[in-house]
Design a protein around this motif. Structure first.
Motif, PDB file in Angstrom:
ATOM      1  N   ASP A 282       0.794  -1.304  -0.111  1.00 26.34           N
ATOM      2  CA  ASP A 282       0.029   0.074   0.120  1.00 26.34           C
ATOM      3  C   ASP A 282       0.896   1.262   0.023  1.00 26.34           C
TER       4      ASP A 282
ATOM      5  N   LYS B 149       1.016   8.951   5.695  1.00 26.16           N
ATOM      6  CA  LYS B 149      -0.093   8.579   4.710  1.00 26.16           C
ATOM      7  C   LYS B 149       0.723   7.908   3.588  1.00 26.16           C
TER       8      LYS B 149
ATOM      9  N   ARG C  70      -0.506   5.791  -0.083  1.00 23.19           N
ATOM     10  CA  ARG C  70      -1.632   5.386  -0.919  1.00 23.19           C
ATOM     11  C   ARG C  70      -1.124   4.113  -1.748  1.00 23.19           C
TER      12      ARG C  70
ATOM     13  N   ARG D 224      -5.612   0.160  -1.688  1.00 27.11           N
ATOM     14  CA  ARG D 224      -6.277   1.208  -0.410  1.00 27.11           C
ATOM     15  C   ARG D 224      -5.157   2.161  -0.061  1.00 27.11           C
ATOM     16  N   GLU D 225      -5.893   3.055   0.749  1.00 28.59           N
ATOM     17  CA  GLU D 225      -5.145   4.038   1.415  1.00 28.59           C
ATOM     18  C   GLU D 225      -4.727   3.854   2.833  1.00 28.59           C
ATOM     19  N   CYS D 226      -3.538   4.226   3.384  1.00 28.30           N
ATOM     20  CA  CYS D 226      -3.467   3.833   4.960  1.00 28.30           C
ATOM     21  C   CYS D 226      -2.833   5.012   5.510  1.00 28.30           C
TER      22      CYS D 226
ATOM     23  N   LYS E 183      -2.359   1.842  12.756  1.00 29.20           N
ATOM     24  CA  LYS E 183      -2.417   1.999  11.444  1.00 29.20           C
ATOM     25  C   LYS E 183      -3.947   1.852  10.775  1.00 29.20           C
TER      26      LYS E 183
ATOM     27  N   CYS F  17      -6.672   1.656   7.694  1.00 32.96           N
ATOM     28  CA  CYS F  17      -6.767   1.478   6.086  1.00 32.96           C
ATOM     29  C   CYS F  17      -8.104   1.589   5.443  1.00 32.96           C
TER      30      CYS F  17
ATOM     31  N   GLN G  56     -10.261   0.597   2.284  1.00 30.67           N
ATOM     32  CA  GLN G  56     -10.224   0.059   1.012  1.00 30.67           C
ATOM     33  C   GLN G  56     -10.879   0.848  -0.253  1.00 30.67           C
TER      34      GLN G  56
END
Length: 188
Positions: free
Chosen positions: A27, A42, A44, A48-50, A59, A61, A63
């Motif tokens: 990710d 951050k 990306r 998904r973005e976490c 952490k 995330c 989806q």
């Protein structure tokens, strides 16, 4: 000498394929590049973005909505190219495994084994080109997005830079290319 080159090509191909799959699944294709004191990190990715809280390490995330939903072109193209590269590299590994001199399969047919090695090299070459195109496409798009914001003096609070997954995708694709060259050029 042929056996050493085959084993070296197999080792490079195995590691490169493993790292290519890891790059596809992880990710961190884009990371925040702010120099300010951030309380979160951050990333990306393609799926998904976490966000990681720097104080307590938690952490979370999110989806992306759906694989079939409207996504930016860079995500769709990179996903497609990297998944295809992963599948081709896996096929090339299986073909190469059958073509290695140390494997007893088709021991009486050295020309067939040589053709299997050459075929594996050609498939790895295609996989490496697809992986490189996908990774570089994504990186160039990230760069162009950032350059456009800077050129227009737009500050949205977070600027993104290339993440380790993007670099891993480029590096592992290059490893597949090296293995392909070893198999197609050096063995003939």
């Amino acid at each position: 000498m042929s056996m050493v080159l085959q084993m070296m090509a197999f080792g490079i191909a195995l590691l490169s394929t493993l790292f290519l799959v890891i790059a596809t699944c992880t990710d961190c294709w884009m990371v925040n590049a702010d120099d300010s004191l951030e309380v979160s990190h951050k990333c990306r990715g393609l799926w998904r973005e976490c966000v990681t809280n720097m104080q307590d390490g938690v952490k979370t995330c999110d989806q992306y909505d759906s694989i079939l939903a409207d996504h930016p072109v860079k995500i769709v193209v990179t996903r497609t190219l990297l998944i295809t590269a992963d599948l081709l590299a896996g096929l090339a590994l299986a073909t190469l495994l059958l073509g290695l001199d140390c494997i007893k399969f088709l021991k009486e047919e050295p020309h067939v084994k040589l053709k299997l090695c050459f075929t594996a090299g050609a498939i790895l070459g295609i996989a490496s080109v697809l992986g490189l195109i996908g990774s570089v496409w994504y990186a160039v798009d990230v760069y162009m997005e950032r350059a456009t914001l800077v050129a227009h003096n737009v500050f949205l609070g977070v600027h993104y830079d290339f993440g380790w997954s993007c670099w891993l995708g480029m590096g592992s694709s290059t490893g597949c290319l090296v293995s392909s060259v070893l198999l197609t050029r050096c063995l003939h």
